[in-house]
Design an enzyme around this catalytic site. Sequence first.
Site, PDB file in Angstrom:
ATOM      1  N   LYS A 188     -12.847   3.555  22.633  1.00  0.00           N
ATOM      2  CA  LYS A 188     -13.835   4.126  21.725  1.00  0.00           C
ATOM      3  C   LYS A 188     -13.281   5.441  21.187  1.00  0.00           C
ATOM      4  O   LYS A 188     -12.715   6.225  21.954  1.00  0.00           O
ATOM      5  CB  LYS A 188     -15.150   4.359  22.484  1.00  0.00           C
ATOM      6  CG  LYS A 188     -16.298   4.866  21.612  1.00  0.00           C
ATOM      7  CD  LYS A 188     -17.598   4.982  22.427  1.00  0.00           C
ATOM      8  CE  LYS A 188     -18.774   5.414  21.564  1.00  0.00           C
ATOM      9  NZ  LYS A 188     -20.034   5.478  22.327  1.00  0.00           N
ATOM     10  N   SER A 193     -25.716   3.360  24.873  1.00  0.00           N
ATOM     11  CA  SER A 193     -24.648   3.054  23.906  1.00  0.00           C
ATOM     12  C   SER A 193     -23.595   2.050  24.359  1.00  0.00           C
ATOM     13  O   SER A 193     -22.758   1.645  23.562  1.00  0.00           O
ATOM     14  CB  SER A 193     -23.945   4.348  23.477  1.00  0.00           C
ATOM     15  OG  SER A 193     -24.766   5.087  22.594  1.00  0.00           O
ATOM     16  N   SER A 212     -24.132   3.340  20.334  1.00  0.00           N
ATOM     17  CA  SER A 212     -23.093   3.832  19.451  1.00  0.00           C
ATOM     18  C   SER A 212     -21.734   3.164  19.617  1.00  0.00           C
ATOM     19  O   SER A 212     -20.871   3.321  18.759  1.00  0.00           O
ATOM     20  CB  SER A 212     -22.926   5.331  19.693  1.00  0.00           C
ATOM     21  OG  SER A 212     -22.415   5.575  20.994  1.00  0.00           O
TER      22      SER A 212
END
Lengths: 526, 498
Positions: free
Chosen positions: A79, A178, A154
């Site tokens: 990420k 997330s 997210s």
Amino acid sequence: MTAPAPDSVAGIAAGLARGDFSAEEVARRFLARIEALDSRFNSYITVTAERAIEEARRADDARRRGSAGFLAGVPVAHKDLFCTRGVRTTCGSRMLANHVAAYDATVVELLRRSGMVTLGKTNLDEFAMGSSTESSHFGPVCNPWDPERVAGGSSGGSAAAVAAGLAPVATATDTGGSIRQPAALCGLTGLKPTYGRVSRHGLVAFASSFDQGGLLARSAEDVALVLGEMAGFDERDSTSLDAPVDDYRARLEAPIAGLRIGLVEEQFEDGVEAGVREAVGAAVRVLEGLGATVRPIRLEYADVGIPTYYMLAPAECSSNLSRFDGVRYGFRAPGVSSVEELYVESRTQGFGVEVKRRILAGTYALSKGYYDAYYGKAQRLRRLIADDYRRAFEEVDVIAGPTTPTPAFRLGDRLDDPIAMYLADVFTVGVNLAGLCAVSVPAGFAGSLPVGLQLTGNHLEEARLLNVAHRFQQATDWHLARPPLAEPAGGTPAGRTQDGGTRGGGTQGAAGASEPGPTPAARGRR
Amino acid sequence: MNAWQPVIGLEVHARLLTRSKLFSGAPAGYGAAPNTRACAIDLGFPGVLPVLNREAVRMAVRFGLAVGARIAPRCIFARKNYFYPDLPKGYQISQYEDPITAGGSITIEPAGGPRRDIGLVRAHLEEDAGRSVHEGFGRGTGIDLNRAGTPLLEIVTEPAIHGAAEAAACMRKIHTLVRWLGICDGNMQEGSFRCDANVSVRPAGSQTLGPRSEIKNVNSFRFVERAIGYEIERQIDLIESGGEVVQETRLYDPDRHETRPMRDKEDADDYRYFPDPDLLPVAVGEAFVAEVRDGLPELPDARRDRLAGQYGLGAADAAQLVSYREVADYFEAAAEAAGSAGSEDAADAARLTANWVNGELAGALNREGLRIDEARVTAGQLGRLVRRIADGTVSGRMAKAVFDAMWGSGEEPDAIIEARGLRQVTDAGEIEGLVDAVLDAHPAQVDQYLGGAEKVLGFFVGQVMKRSGGKADPRQANRTLRERLARRRDEPPAGQTP
């Protein structure tokens, strides 16, 4: 027991160990898929192709010398909230669009040391603030199950990448859901470890007392294999837990007969979409079939989880993001004539709408005269919520329920309604408020869209969660289902599709041992 | 006309002498090229996290124990949020609620005033900011982050100081203490020891506090006293001429001897303090506190009292000796070398030693700008010189010459006395010979003396000293002169007829 899917962590690791293929071949295969397919999903912000090949060759060398670890040569995507030395680390923000990190996050360092090959950096909501990955400066991520819909957020880039087969596993972070929410929306296994289990060093902070690194993968087994390498105490993170790391892999197969499962009644009521309720209900029955017992529990303060979270997380974010001021690094607005203007313009232009909304809300919550009413009160509620869970875990081993009230929603649907967007996290934030661990596991479909079963565990109970999830996945094959869109045109439909049920109905999921080369599908991005 | 009472509280920032910074491993300390002592944590890079320096905690506890403060079993670091170019994270990690030490007091003895205890509110740990450099960057500003993250102990007194001199005494006392404890080098030029003063005035007898002004960063004792003195007068003048004191931050300008309002970040006074979520509450265990307590040195006040009692020193001498721990150590080592303890002579030797340490030695150090640990005469050497004064080998005046020679060459006093023939003449016969020769050479003055002009004795002493080349023991010469003159009165020398 079925052989692991060939594009899973376990499958690739086994293939590399047997010498079926080289790490370089694996890396090239994934890089080719990214090249061919990611224009549909926008799951990567940066693809580090050269570095991946280099690392893969190093893994192959190590294997020839006999010094390769189990994961050596297995690709991973990070990420883009984790710092990667020499590679830009954008946090999905214009503010850091050209920021090249000066050091590796502990997570990145540990996985590199284990020999994993970095494919690139995945898309995310700006600074991880969002539940749909639509707030990214680099554009929204599309759900591989339906490109008209969000991948969740997210960590939407990590989720879409794994769901579309553009990475076997990806790191992710979970501040209010997330990891778990995109896992649910993309049909993946996503683990949010106990707060402090995985180092936050090098993880760009959103809300420090909530942020936790974790993983998105196809199966609990894959998560277990990688988590073992990245969990543990880190003296560079003062909030990291100095507790021994369990052997997650060894505990996967333990029987779960006698497991006490708690259900929260409200999570099976009208606010939850029928398809979700049914799928999760069926999943719980599968667990009962494996010998678990089910009892109702109460989480008295569950209904104030969202407001509590949305008071505290923005407060921390307002302070954490103060360092992005245009002075030392990152975006600096041109044409300013004073320090004041430098701050105002750099931050106004460098941050997106959602980030600014949260900075403002958080600043307000911490302001003189409001602190006690907002921040102070929310802190007290946070303790009450944690107490709720503590009491619950005196009676049960895990809490089961839906990860989200609905499956993936349409892109753009909630952009103008922040409250609706925030409610996507209604079942996930409690875990972050209490610092617990939880996993979202594919549990079927609502219509054509994946549904996630959330299993919440007590502090440091990752091994138990992965054990339960793995046993569930041995009894079901939802986790093997593949989005049709991610299948190369002309390829064999490998996984089962959305109408499947529990295992017993055939050979779905066990794809052939030889993966055909990817063929770019004709369909472009929306 | 009203009588006004000034009310002053001090906030002292002492830079702690840790090797590394408060929350990073970068080296602490001043003087390096800009931005060469700042790591990713000090620069506030994305993703970095603070890790508390345990040594700074130890030093704060050391201070707390020395002033009799309560050591918090659990203290919390908080973020103080504000934007400033040399504040890399946009917040300073400090302590707000739950500081590491609370309460305690220090005792001051302002010149001419009685001893008084000044209460402390707290002492807390915090990180320093960087520096903005305005010279050499054209219209821009340079940022040097070497200082960013340096550990500071902020020591806050009660608003219980009532005059500029008291405030300076208070600051001096804290200055002595932090150096004594080895937690701060006290260097005010480099900013290692800085002081802000909150000043207000109120009608005498009132218990409420008036609006205060905060005078920032005054970097010498003299300036603190002058700045506060100025500010007190300014406020009184303002009120008496019908004005009102506004709460504000002011800067002291020593060149113009005035304070001026400061326009800067202090305008915004909502720092949105909240507990730093990157740092867990710090547990300061009883065992740790006990360990620090065991390692505490004898403190200045106790040592002053002991020196006064044990060596029979005057209050002023004893107080001066404890202005630095090194001076007190030097004194005690020198006193030991000067003579064994216990006897009447030893007490004389100790007092003499104190005079020499506070007088000649301090003067020599001052002239060359040296610290006492850089003195060119060791404590042992000074003690052995004092011993030679006490036993009459050299006179006080000769000893000064010996001291100067020691300072220059580092040689032992006895070697210098020997080599330069500086040994005092104390032999009775030799002195008598000198005296007789002087009296014989000056019959007219002898007659004056015998005629009642006793002040001529000084002339004779001078002549004896001159004849001896300065080596005669003046006390002995004096005594012998009186004896011989008395004898001449009684029995005039042969050959002289009445």
